[in-house]
Motif scaffolding. Structure first.
Motif, PDB file in Angstrom:
ATOM      1  N   PRO A 110       0.822  -1.219   0.000  1.00  9.32           N
ATOM      2  CA  PRO A 110       0.000   0.000   0.000  1.00  9.32           C
ATOM      3  C   PRO A 110       0.856   1.269   0.000  1.00  9.32           C
ATOM      4  CG  PRO A 110      -0.850  -1.601   1.581  1.00  9.32           C
ATOM      5  CD  PRO A 110       0.456  -2.120   1.118  1.00  9.32           C
ATOM      6  N   ASP A 111       2.079   1.193   0.539  1.00  9.22           N
ATOM      7  CA  ASP A 111       2.946   2.373   0.569  1.00  9.22           C
ATOM      8  C   ASP A 111       3.779   2.514  -0.702  1.00  9.22           C
ATOM      9  OD1 ASP A 111       4.461   0.164   0.861  1.00  9.22           O
ATOM     10  OD2 ASP A 111       5.516   0.814   2.691  1.00  9.22           O
ATOM     11  N   ILE A 163      11.978   1.080 -13.113  1.00  6.92           N
ATOM     12  CA  ILE A 163      11.060   1.814 -13.985  1.00  6.92           C
ATOM     13  C   ILE A 163      11.328   3.301 -13.809  1.00  6.92           C
ATOM     14  CG2 ILE A 163       8.641   2.299 -14.516  1.00  6.92           C
ATOM     15  CD1 ILE A 163       7.969  -0.416 -13.213  1.00  6.92           C
ATOM     16  N   ALA A 164      11.574   4.002 -14.899  1.00  8.36           N
ATOM     17  CA  ALA A 164      11.798   5.452 -14.865  1.00  8.36           C
ATOM     18  C   ALA A 164      10.497   6.142 -15.221  1.00  8.36           C
ATOM     19  CB  ALA A 164      12.923   5.845 -15.832  1.00  8.36           C
ATOM     20  N   GLY A 165       9.796   6.641 -14.220  1.00  4.77           N
ATOM     21  CA  GLY A 165       8.511   7.306 -14.471  1.00  4.77           C
ATOM     22  C   GLY A 165       7.811   7.606 -13.159  1.00  4.77           C
ATOM     23  N   ASP A 166       6.692   8.308 -13.277  1.00  7.23           N
ATOM     24  CA  ASP A 166       5.927   8.720 -12.090  1.00  7.23           C
ATOM     25  C   ASP A 166       5.068   7.551 -11.627  1.00  7.23           C
ATOM     26  OD1 ASP A 166       4.680   9.992 -10.077  1.00  7.23           O
ATOM     27  OD2 ASP A 166       3.831  11.614 -11.293  1.00  7.23           O
ATOM     28  N   LEU A 167       5.718   6.572 -10.965  1.00  4.01           N
ATOM     29  CA  LEU A 167       5.025   5.366 -10.543  1.00  4.01           C
ATOM     30  C   LEU A 167       3.957   5.649  -9.484  1.00  4.01           C
ATOM     31  CD1 LEU A 167       4.935   2.378 -11.122  1.00  4.01           C
ATOM     32  CD2 LEU A 167       6.639   2.004  -9.348  1.00  4.01           C
ATOM     33  N   PRO A 168       4.197   6.557  -8.483  1.00  2.89           N
ATOM     34  CA  PRO A 168       3.137   6.843  -7.495  1.00  2.89           C
ATOM     35  C   PRO A 168       1.856   7.374  -8.139  1.00  2.89           C
ATOM     36  CG  PRO A 168       5.264   7.614  -6.692  1.00  2.89           C
ATOM     37  CD  PRO A 168       5.498   7.188  -8.085  1.00  2.89           C
ATOM     38  N   ALA A 169       1.975   8.219  -9.160  1.00  2.00           N
ATOM     39  CA  ALA A 169       0.764   8.728  -9.834  1.00  2.00           C
ATOM     40  C   ALA A 169       0.017   7.595 -10.515  1.00  2.00           C
ATOM     41  CB  ALA A 169       1.154   9.809 -10.853  1.00  2.00           C
ATOM     42  N   SER A 227      -2.678  -3.991  -1.743  1.00  4.65           N
ATOM     43  CA  SER A 227      -1.432  -3.970  -2.501  1.00  4.65           C
ATOM     44  C   SER A 227      -1.735  -3.755  -3.971  1.00  4.65           C
ATOM     45  CB  SER A 227      -0.682  -5.298  -2.300  1.00  4.65           C
ATOM     46  OG  SER A 227      -0.316  -5.458  -0.946  1.00  4.65           O
ATOM     47  N   TYR A 228      -0.672  -3.583  -4.777  1.00  7.46           N
ATOM     48  CA  TYR A 228      -0.836  -3.307  -6.207  1.00  7.46           C
ATOM     49  C   TYR A 228      -0.113  -4.374  -7.015  1.00  7.46           C
ATOM     50  CZ  TYR A 228      -2.028   1.339  -4.442  1.00  7.46           C
ATOM     51  OH  TYR A 228      -2.604   2.386  -3.783  1.00  7.46           O
ATOM     52  N   LEU A 229      -0.685  -4.737  -8.152  1.00  6.09           N
ATOM     53  CA  LEU A 229      -0.038  -5.635  -9.100  1.00  6.09           C
ATOM     54  C   LEU A 229       0.347  -4.799 -10.319  1.00  6.09           C
ATOM     55  CD1 LEU A 229       0.779  -8.481  -9.928  1.00  6.09           C
ATOM     56  CD2 LEU A 229      -1.511  -8.802 -10.898  1.00  6.09           C
TER      57      LEU A 229
END
Length: 860
Positions: A121-122, A143-149, A195-197
């Motif tokens: 979740p974090d 990964i190069a990018g705005d993963l949190p968004a 969680s995220y997949l």
């Protein structure tokens, strides 16, 4: 008398000048045509290249969308999977995920996913795969990018089962990064704990090459960011998140290639045509002198036929030896609306559809002309097809054929009248579908052609569900509209090689010749049921009908139309008996069941006349004082050969055949007559069939029983199941309000088994509810059952309803209900269903109630 002579030389000179001018105009036209053709060729070739570029852009977009859809489908299947939530949610089971290959190497081999990550979740990486192998590399490092968004977008879209994706950079290469939350079902909304997949699909040169080969995009490459200066063809994808993705490939430029090949050929052809035109100019000049003679001949011909054509009701035509029209009478314009001048000089075959070779043989001297006209047809000025009879005779000059002349008799009205009669005889007037006559003809023809295991024919018999209430409540005009909409749905779901017929009422037949297997027939039935279930708009109302389908196949089940229709009807009855809105294939055992059903139906009709039915009464007690407050009337059938039959055996048949009304009237009357002997305070409860709510006379029938027996209306309670409201909620509410106006009580039976009973209690005028026995069975063994019963009792009291528990079989259950303040109780522990006289004895022994009289009842 002085006569002025015409100088032939002057006429010849005039025609020569005209010929010269015409030939020059012809040369100019030819030159203009070739120039136009050359310009058109250039334009078409350039347009071809432009269209090819646009087409390739659409292919590139389609290729990328296909890949994205494939990954998104896989992501949805894994992320919204209850097992994934259990093993990859709050706790991580590496053996389940990787060793058992649930979220393991197969994602790399099957979907070509370069990376798979499970993030907490974090947003921190809890589990990772790169190229199908376990890795300690964190997702945000790889990964190069705005993963949190991206994760926030995935959390927001999860409410609608959606996923989030973006184009990021992975090891310097463009990649599709997709994310979704891992949750058990769509109702789970505590996203802060989920969680995220994350799936990563790197657009490598190998993958782009595969897309290149699949969609013919030569040299396809992908790069991050926009490339405004890059040459076309190209396609820039701009998602809401991440970077833009630019696709580039090479164009074949077929148009320019064609232009270089054909333009020189066109120029050479133009030179050859110019030489030919010069030669033709001389020929045209020599032919000009013949024009006067032709015009004179035409005037004579017109004068010859003018009087005849004006006097005839048919129109007259004349043609040369090549059957090109040279004359049309004025009647032609009156009949067809076409201008005569527009058709002169054109072949007769362009105007009329007929057999040109047969015309020549008929027109010969001694032929069939005048005795057997040829059939022909044409289109008039409005585009309407007209039919006629063509008569012709040859015009000879010695042995030389000069041309033809004849008449056309218009017979359009006769042909259309015959076609209308033929159509009416074979089609249903309301829906336009085939009728029974055409169906039988079609089936016999198809069976005579031969059917086999490789070329079977499936016959589908359809009957609409919930159609009668539409006719009863909205009228026959609404019913007709529904039938036409159903006919349209059936036609839309079937191919032109199949036949759709209406036998009458709401019965339809589909003869499917393009189904080769039972599985294909099943899919056709599923499409038909789905389409028929779509809402139909009638005025301000949306109505919905269903369909039950019986299926029979030739040659497996029969080889005659009569047998196939009969077996399909038997399978249809089986489908309706098993819950409606489904399909059943015919089986020989169905025939035996239908024969048993028909015998039972005949027995039931006789049983009503012979008074073989009887009533038993099961006592209802006050739960606190354990005194009898009434009884429920339960019908039994004392069959002469099969013994005592329970309601479950004959009530469904009575509902289907309509005998339920006569049986229900008898039960109501007998129950009220018996209740008159119990004392003025005890009530009698009678179950109503949902079928009775579909009839408009229910309230009148109940009122008639109250008047005939003289029982106080407050002593009669009608038990109603939730299916009554499900069939037609508005009509059911109206009927129940009218029943309440009589002064009787209404109780909802089997409460708790339906999915919307709570809303019904607030909207409908119930006096009580009966808790279903399934909740009482575990009352003394399960805390959850006790909690449910307590909630139902509390809710019933809050709504001022009398709560009755049925199915009590132990003293512990009765004690629990008493503690929960349940109002009334009923069950085998308190008293089984019993004959009327035995119930009167129980009344005397239990409540000390002295019956007011003794009646003799049927069945005792």
């Amino acid at each position: 008398m002085t006569q002025t002579a015409t100088n032939p030389h002057h006429e010849t000179a005039g025609y020569t000048a005209m010929t010269r001018k015409a030939s020059l105009s012809f040369i100019a036209v030819i030159a203009a045509l070739f120039i136009t053709a050359a310009l058109a060729l250039v334009y078409l070739c350039l347009a071809l290249d432009e269209r090819q570029v646009r087409h390739s852009e659409a292919d590139a977009a389609k290729a990328m969308q296909s890949r994205l859809d494939k990954i998104e489908t896989a992501l949805v299947d894994y992320a919204f999977w209850e097992d994934a939530y259990e093993f990859m949610g709050e706790r991580l089971d590496l053996a389940w995920a990787y060793d058992r290959n649930n979220i393991g190497p197969s994602l790399h081999t099957t979907y070509e996913l370069d990376g798979v990550f499970v993030l907490g979740p974090d947003g921190r990486t809890r589990y990772g795969l790169i190229d199908g192998e376990l890795t300690e590399v964190a997702a945000d490092n790889w990964i190069a990018g705005d993963l949190p968004a991206l994760l926030a977008n995935a959390r927001q879209g999860s409410v609608e089962d959606a996923v989030a994706r973006a184009y990021f950079s992975v090891t310097g290469m463009p990649a599709v990064v997709s994310a979704a939350v891992i949750r058990p079902d769509s109702s789970y909304v505590e996203f802060d704990r989920l969680s995220y997949l994350v799936y990563v699909d790197v657009l490598t040169d190998t993958k782009m090459k595969a897309i290149d080969q699949a969609f013919d995009l030569a040299g396809l490459k992908a790069s991050l960011g926009e490339r405004p200066d890059a040459p076309e063809p190209k396609l820039t994808l701009r998602p809401e998140l991440g970077m833009s993705l630019t696709l580039q490939w090479r164009s074949e430029e077929l148009g320019k290639t064609l232009l270089m090949k054909f333009l020189p050929m066109l120029l050479v052809l133009g030179l050859l045509v110019a030489v030919l035109v010069g030669w033709l100019r001389g020929r045209i000049a020599r032919a000009a002198s013949m024009i006067d003679a032709a015009q004179q001949a035409l005037r004579i011909s017109e004068q010859r036929f003018r009087n005849i054509s004006e006097a005839s009701s048919d129109w007259i035509w004349e043609a040369d030896a090549q059957q090109r029209l040279t004359y049309l009478s004025e009647r032609f314009t009156q009949v067809t609306g076409l201008a005569r001048e527009a058709w002169l000089g054109r072949p007769l075959a362009e105007l009329l559809n007929y057999d040109t070779h047969l015309l020549a043989s008929h027109a010969e001297p001694g032929g069939l002309a005048g005795r057997k006209p040829l059939p022909c047809s044409m289109h008039d000025s409005r585009g309407t097809q007209r039919y006629g009879q063509l008569s012709a005779r040859a015009v000879l000059a010695g042995d030389t054929l000069e041309g033809y002349l004849g008449t056309v008799c218009d017979i359009t009205e006769e042909i259309e009248a015959k076609a209308r009669i033929e159509h009416i005889s074979q089609h249903d007037a309301l829906t336009g579908l085939a009728n029974r006559h055409r169906l039988n003809h079609y089936l016999n023809a198809r069976l005579n052609e031969g059917v086999s295991g490789d070329r079977p024919m499936f016959l589908l018999a359809l009957d609409l569900d919930r159609f009668k209430p539409i006719n009863d409540t909205l009228g026959h005009a609404a019913g007709d509209l529904v039938l036409r909409e159903v006919a349209n749905a059936l036609t839309a779901c079937t191919r032109s090689t199949n036949l759709v017929a209406r036998l009458g009422g709401d019965e339809f037949i589909v003869a499917a010749t393009d189904c080769r297997t039972h599985e294909q027939a099943e899919r056709l039935c599923e499409r038909l049921i789905e389409q028929i279930n779509q809402p139909i708009r009638i005025g301000a109302n949306d109505v919905s009908v269903g369909a039950s389908i019986g299926i029979v196949a030739a040659p497996y089940d029969g080889l005659t139309a009569e047998d196939l229709l009969r077996y399909a009807d038997i399978a249809l009855y089986e489908a309706k008996s098993n819950g409606r809105n489904l399909y059943k294939f015919y089986e020989p055992a169905m025939n035996e069941r239908i024969m048993e059903r028909r015998q039972l139906e005949m027995d039931m009709r006789q049983a009503l006349r012979r008074r073989e039915f009887r009533l038993d009464f099961q006592p209802r007690y006050d739960a606190a004082s354990q005194t009898i407050v009434g009884a429920e009337a339960l019908v039994r059938w004392q069959h002469p050969s099969r013994g005592l039959l329970s309601p479950g055996v004959f009530i469904p048949l009575a509902e289907e055949t309509g005998l339920i009304v006569e049986l229900s009237d008898w039960v109501l009357n007998e129950a009220c007559l018996n209740a008159l002997c119990w004392g003025p305070e005890l009530m009698v409860s009678v179950n109503l069939s949902p079928v009775e709510f579909q009839r408009s006379d229910l309230v009148d029938r109940v009122g008639a029983v109250l008047e005939q027996t003289g029982i106080a209306p407050s002593r009669l309670e009608l038990e109603i199941t939730e299916s009554v409201m499900l069939e037609d909620a508005a009509s059911a509410l109206t009927t129940m309000n009218r029943l309440k106006a009589l002064g009787i009580r209404l109780s909802m039976d089997d409460f708790g088994t339906g999915y919307s009973s709570l809303s019904y209690l607030r909207s409908y005028p119930f006096d009580g509810i009966k808790i279903d026995r399934s909740f009482i069975a575990g009352l003394d063994q399960s805390d959850s059952s006790e909690a449910i019963v307590n909630a139902i009792v509390s809710m019933g009291h809050a709504l001022s309803l009398t709560v009755t528990a049925e199915g009590i079989e132990t003293v512990a259950q009765l004690g629990k209900l008493t503690d929960l303040a349940c109002d009334q109780a009923q069950g085998f522990y308190l008293g089984r269903p019993m004959a009327p006289l035995l119930f009167q004895q129980v009344l005397r022994d239990s409540n000390g109630v002295e019956p007011e009289g003794t009646l003799a009842f049927a069945g005792e």
